[in-house]
Design an enzyme around this catalytic site. Structure first.
Site, PDB file in Angstrom:
ATOM      1  N   SER A 266       0.830  -1.197   0.000  1.00 14.56           N
ATOM      2  CA  SER A 266       0.000   0.000   0.000  1.00 14.56           C
ATOM      3  C   SER A 266       0.867   1.250   0.000  1.00 14.56           C
ATOM      4  O   SER A 266       2.031   1.238   0.404  1.00 14.56           O
ATOM      5  CB  SER A 266      -0.903   0.022   1.241  1.00 14.56           C
ATOM      6  OG  SER A 266      -0.122   0.171   2.414  1.00 14.56           O
ATOM      7  N   THR A 304       2.017  -2.989   4.183  1.00 14.33           N
ATOM      8  CA  THR A 304       2.172  -1.543   4.178  1.00 14.33           C
ATOM      9  C   THR A 304       3.531  -1.165   3.607  1.00 14.33           C
ATOM     10  O   THR A 304       4.481  -1.961   3.630  1.00 14.33           O
ATOM     11  CB  THR A 304       2.092  -0.959   5.595  1.00 14.33           C
ATOM     12  OG1 THR A 304       3.286  -1.304   6.322  1.00 14.33           O
ATOM     13  CG2 THR A 304       0.869  -1.471   6.347  1.00 14.33           C
ATOM     14  N   ASP A 305       3.625   0.040   3.097  1.00 17.83           N
ATOM     15  CA  ASP A 305       4.938   0.626   2.875  1.00 17.83           C
ATOM     16  C   ASP A 305       5.522   0.915   4.258  1.00 17.83           C
ATOM     17  O   ASP A 305       4.862   0.735   5.290  1.00 17.83           O
ATOM     18  CB  ASP A 305       4.811   1.889   2.031  1.00 17.83           C
ATOM     19  CG  ASP A 305       6.107   2.227   1.283  1.00 17.83           C
ATOM     20  OD1 ASP A 305       7.174   1.720   1.653  1.00 17.83           O
ATOM     21  OD2 ASP A 305       6.041   3.022   0.318  1.00 17.83           O
ATOM     22  N   SER A 306       6.757   1.369   4.313  1.00 21.59           N
ATOM     23  CA  SER A 306       7.423   1.583   5.584  1.00 21.59           C
ATOM     24  C   SER A 306       6.602   2.483   6.504  1.00 21.59           C
ATOM     25  O   SER A 306       6.167   3.573   6.117  1.00 21.59           O
ATOM     26  CB  SER A 306       8.789   2.234   5.346  1.00 21.59           C
ATOM     27  OG  SER A 306       9.337   2.698   6.566  1.00 21.59           O
ATOM     28  N   LEU A 307       6.412   2.029   7.723  1.00 24.06           N
ATOM     29  CA  LEU A 307       5.684   2.819   8.713  1.00 24.06           C
ATOM     30  C   LEU A 307       6.558   3.916   9.319  1.00 24.06           C
ATOM     31  O   LEU A 307       6.099   4.669  10.182  1.00 24.06           O
ATOM     32  CB  LEU A 307       5.142   1.903   9.815  1.00 24.06           C
ATOM     33  CG  LEU A 307       4.083   0.894   9.357  1.00 24.06           C
ATOM     34  CD1 LEU A 307       3.620   0.050  10.529  1.00 24.06           C
ATOM     35  CD2 LEU A 307       2.894   1.588   8.699  1.00 24.06           C
TER      36      LEU A 307
END
Length: 544
Positions: A266, A304-307
């Site tokens: 995402s 997810t992409d990096s949080l």
């Protein structure tokens, strides 16, 4: 502490050999062939996942959601054991050589009760994490080549090298359609500004990675190609309507799904035509569950992409973001800023019912099925000797050369200035020393000043409008402009007599450019993007 997860391994091992027969032999991909499958008459073994899931504690299930980064091997082993991690991500600081990476992967897998998804951002081009692998130009160069078989070969080659060092998931291919020439974060990571071409090449890349035994991850859903904001530092807002999204952004993701992509990443972006809440897609049930699962029918892993990126942290903070992402429909949480804090936040949300038990089980089931489908329960360690032999092999380097040569795009050649037969050349600009060396290797005399040269070759890399002034300053002699990064520099070549794009400053691309400049290779690339006010999508010249 919850009970050790090692008992789960026993359950998986009971049918691991049967599962491994069904999953094929990824080593075949290293030889350029797809994995050999078992005869269709042989029934598929039963899935280990339902039994494993039934034996897992809540703490173990929550741990499977997390894919953090790490600094040292000891730190990684500690996190794996304490949090029951589902995976880890490698960065350049973790990976020095093929042998060391293979040994590291084996150490981490041995420390884990369940097999780990070990991932890396190895898109090639400007996003490349492993310093020792075969270097390819990025996606836009492949878009210029416009050959699905070339894309498949590049992805399979990269995938084979990742597999050899114990990496089993690549956060690639990039499925964004680069509609905005000013996009600060995608650019040459994208195959094209044409949704159809991008879709075709994304599908081919997914096939290539998967044939090498690597889990492919299409990104950044719902599409990061039409933004002027970098989600690492802000929250991009894309004004596409639902209809525009369907036309421009959705096709590559539909293609990835049709080619059985293992995971979709995402984006921390707002697409108002999909969700008017103002929440980033990573935290949006409307986008992840409603659009990706419901509209597109995707049933694989959503990560997810990096949080650690600003686009997801600013509105809700580091403790709420991972909880909201899982509730929105994400299964894997990549790179939380603080793994312990994020793990505890998700665990609390599960225990209080904020994250329903069914939602947790669905996420863990998808993660375990991904591991099963990639044959990870067979527990095959990486072989450091074979890794050293395979990485940067002659066959792989030849594939990289072929990709680079097919990508070189000539958009202008006034009065047949090229090829440079019998002309002395002054080379200046980005990577000018390396290009001069490559030209001399092909018999072209290079000189130390524009005044002493017959032709000037000016190389640029993402210079934009500044390109024009540089060309004018050299225009006393015929100028050839070579754009080594974004091809949009070619819109500012002014009085230059010839102009080309390589899409990459890498060695393979510079050598290919030297071959084209000297006529050893005919340029065959076509622009994968439109150059505003100058050249149409698909424009490209060759020698008569």
């Amino acid at each position: 502490m919850p009970r050790p997860a090692v008992i789960l391994v026993a359950a998986a091992a009971a049918i691991a050999s049967a599962a491994s027969c069904a999953s094929g032999d990824p080593s075949e991909a290293a030889k350029g062939r797809p994995p050999v499958r078992s005869p269709s008459a042989t029934p598929s073994p039963p899935s280990v996942v339902p039994k494993l899931l039934g034996q897992m504690s809540t703490e173990e299930k929550v741990g499977q959601l997390f894919v953090p980064t790490f600094q040292t091997t000891a730190q990684a082993v500690s996190m794996v054991k304490h949090y029951h991690l589902g995976g880890l991500i490698y960065f350049p600081g973790n990976t020095r050589t093929a042998r060391q990476t293979a040994e590291l992967s084996n150490t981490l897998q041995k420390a884990s009760g369940l097999p780990l998804l070990i991932g890396v951002d190895e898109e090639q081009g400007i996003v490349s994490r492993l310093p020792y692998i075969t270097r390819f130009p990025g996606n836009m160069a492949l878009g210029a080549a416009r050959r699905t078989e070339t894309v498949r070969a590049a992805a399979q080659t990269t995938g084979a090298e990742l597999h050899a060092v114990g990496i089993n998931q690549d956060y690639a291919p990039d499925a964004d359609v680069n509609l905005n020439p000013s996009n600060p974060v995608i650019g040459t990571r994208s195959f094209s500004s044409d949704p159809g071409l991008t879709a075709d090449l994304v599908g081919a890349a997914v096939d290539g990675y998967r044939s090498a035994g690597i889990a492919a991850t299409a990104k950044h859903f719902p599409g990061h190609g039409d933004t002027a904001t970098d989600s690492h530092t802000g929250l991009p807002v894309i004004g596409h309507t639902r209809q525009q999204w369907e036309r421009f952004d959705a096709p590559p993701f539909r293609a990835a799904i049709a080619h059985h992509v293992d995971a979709i990443m995402s984006a921390h972006i707002v697409v108002r035509g999909l969700d008017r809440s103002g929440d980033p897609a990573t935290l949006s049930p409307t986008v992840l569950t409603g659009v990706l699962r419901g509209k597109l029918g995707y049933q694989g892993v959503i990560m997810t992409d990096s949080l650690q990126m600003a686009g997801v942290r600013r509105k809700y903070g580091d403790l709420a973001a991972p909880v909201l992402a899982i509730k929105a429909g994400a299964d894997q949480l990549l790179m939380p800023p603080n793994t312990g804090n994020a793990y505890n936040a998700v665990l609390r949300a599960v225990r209080t019912g904020s994250i329903p038990a069914r939602r947790l089980d669905d996420a863990v089931t998808r993660i375990l099925r991904l591991k099963e489908s990639r044959g990870l329960f067979a527990r095959r360690p990486a072989d450091p000797d074979k890794a050293e032999a395979l990485v940067r092999s002659a066959e792989h380097l030849a594939t990289a050369r072929r990709v680079a040569e097919q990508s070189i795009t000539m958009v202008k050649n006034d009065a047949g200035l090229l090829p440079l037969h019998g002309k002395s050349v002054y080379v200046t600009g980005a990577a000018g020393i390396a290009l001069g060396r490559a030209l001399r290797g092909r018999g072209v005399p290079t000189v130390g000043s524009a005044q002493a040269a017959d032709v000037v070759v000016l190389t640029t890399r993402d210079a934009g409008a500044a390109t024009a002034a540089r060309v004018r300053a050299l225009a006393a002699k015929p100028v050839v402009v070579a754009a080594l990064g974004l091809p949009y520099d070619l819109g500012h070549t002014g009085p230059a007599k010839a102009a080309l794009a390589t899409y990459s400053p890498g060695t393979a691309s510079l050598n290919a450019l030297a071959k084209v400049l000297t006529g050893a290779v005919r340029p065959s690339g076509k622009l994968p993007v439109r150059i505003p006010g100058m050249y149409d999508l698909g424009h490209g010249l060759t020698f008569s």
